[in-house]
Design a protein around this motif. Structure first.
Motif, mmCIF file in Angstrom:
data_model
loop_
_atom_site.group_PDB
_atom_site.id
_atom_site.type_symbol
_atom_site.label_atom_id
_atom_site.label_comp_id
_atom_site.label_asym_id
_atom_site.label_seq_id
_atom_site.Cartn_x
_atom_site.Cartn_y
_atom_site.Cartn_z
ATOM 1 N N HIS A 156 0.870 -1.166 0.000
ATOM 2 C CA HIS A 156 0.000 0.000 0.000
ATOM 3 C C HIS A 156 0.908 1.217 0.000
ATOM 4 C CE1 HIS A 156 0.868 -0.646 4.271
ATOM 5 N NE2 HIS A 156 0.383 0.549 4.585
ATOM 6 N N ASP A 186 5.236 5.159 5.294
ATOM 7 C CA ASP A 186 6.280 4.278 5.827
ATOM 8 C C ASP A 186 6.475 3.017 4.995
ATOM 9 O OD1 ASP A 186 3.639 3.785 6.810
ATOM 10 O OD2 ASP A 186 4.450 2.364 8.257
ATOM 11 N N HIS A 187 5.872 2.973 3.814
ATOM 12 C CA HIS A 187 6.014 1.793 2.950
ATOM 13 C C HIS A 187 6.559 2.133 1.568
ATOM 14 C CE1 HIS A 187 3.842 -1.130 5.605
ATOM 15 N NE2 HIS A 187 3.482 0.024 6.150
ATOM 16 N N ASP A 231 0.022 -4.616 6.555
ATOM 17 C CA ASP A 231 -0.593 -3.918 7.689
ATOM 18 C C ASP A 231 -2.009 -4.417 7.999
ATOM 19 O OD1 ASP A 231 1.766 -2.587 7.879
ATOM 20 O OD2 ASP A 231 0.941 -0.569 7.699
ATOM 21 N N HIS A 281 6.166 -4.188 11.114
ATOM 22 C CA HIS A 281 5.929 -3.369 12.305
ATOM 23 C C HIS A 281 6.046 -4.175 13.605
ATOM 24 C CE1 HIS A 281 4.961 -0.011 9.828
ATOM 25 N NE2 HIS A 281 3.843 -0.503 9.375
HETATM 26 ZN ZN LIG Z 1 2.675 0.574 7.961
#
Ligand SMILES: [Zn+2]
Length: 271
Positions: A108, A112-113, A203, A249
């Protein structure tokens, strides 16, 4: 680590403090976190969520796949970074040159990706790679075209992106699939090789507490109800099965197994 004949490596990028738990999970009372503070101390810093942001490198049949590209060069994200910008060094340590990456799958397009899709000048970091993304994710992200990470990491690479839907074979034994809710077109990855299995859940459950508490609403799940139904759909094939479960994460690189211990569903790092 090997999953049958598929290589699976964690690729670290950053760790930092984002919201407090109360901000990220406003409907969850503070005391409900107590057992998870004990189970996952690395994810807590006082009231703040200490968030690792990792990625994964897979190799199979001569194809090298990078799943997500982290936070990116230091100093760009408005969080309290404890360390940032480590992905290039992590790839060096694995002995993987940037031009060896054949496929970049973006599960996605949260900040942070996607951070190392490109360097600070917007030049793609992986010169030969196909960058794969779900069209719904692409449409959603690019509608926010004033956001710096969208400009640098997505819009400047526009001609590099390939839109993919449904089940997508990335390399032999490695298949991306739709796991919707957290983000439009959110994708996860299954690995199956020689009877061994792994799943990169991206996620779907951004904190391991959500494996025991799949109905806890997380404020950054864009479609909360859909996220919860995806969690409920995937958990039965992950809990107490011989399948590696990876989430960037989670602590310690995020590759582990989901098991029931004293009636509680927990994630444990694989040794
Ligand atoms: Zn994330």
């Amino acid at each position: 680590m090997n999953v049958g004949s598929v290589e699976l490596h964690a690729v670290r990028d950053a760790v930092g403090l984002i919201a407090t738990y109360g901000e990220a999970y406003p409907e969850v009372p503070a005391e409900a976190w107590a057992p998870y503070r004990e189970l996952y101390p690395d994810l807590f810093d006082g009231e703040h969520w200490r968030l690792p942001c990792g990625n994964y490198l897979l190799r199979s049949g001569g194809t090298t796949v990078l799943v997500d590209t982290g936070v990116g060069p230091p100093g760009l994200w408005d969080w309290t970074a404890l360390s940032e910008g480590e992905l290039p060094e992590a790839l060096d340590e694995l002995g993987v040159a940037r031009d060896e990456i054949d496929v970049v799958l973006l599960t996605h397009l949260h900040i942070d990706h996607v951070g190392w899709n490109a360097d600070l000048d917007g030049v793609p970091l992986f010169p030969r790679a196909r960058y794969l993304v779900h069209p719904d994710a692409y449409t959603y992200a690019t509608a926010q075209d004033t956001r710096p990470h969208v400009r640098r990491c997505i819009l400047t690479l526009d001609d590099r992106f390939e839109r993919v839907t449904g089940d997508v074979e990335l390399a032999p034994g490695i298949t991306a699939f739709e796991a919707p809710g957290h983000y439009p077109g959110h994708m996860a990855v299954r690995v199956e090789s020689e009877g061994a299995r792994a799943m990169l859940i991206a996620d779907v459950a951004v904190h391991p507490a959500l494996l025991q508490e799949p109905d806890w609403p997380y404020i950054s799940d864009i479609d909360g109800a859909q996220t919860r139904s995806t969690r409920h759909a995937l958990l039965p094939e992950l809990v107490d099965h011989d399948v590696l479960v990876a989430c960037g994460h989670y602590p310690d690189g995020g590759i582990g197994r989901i098991v029931r211990r004293n009636g509680v569903v927990v994630w444990e790092a694989a040794s």
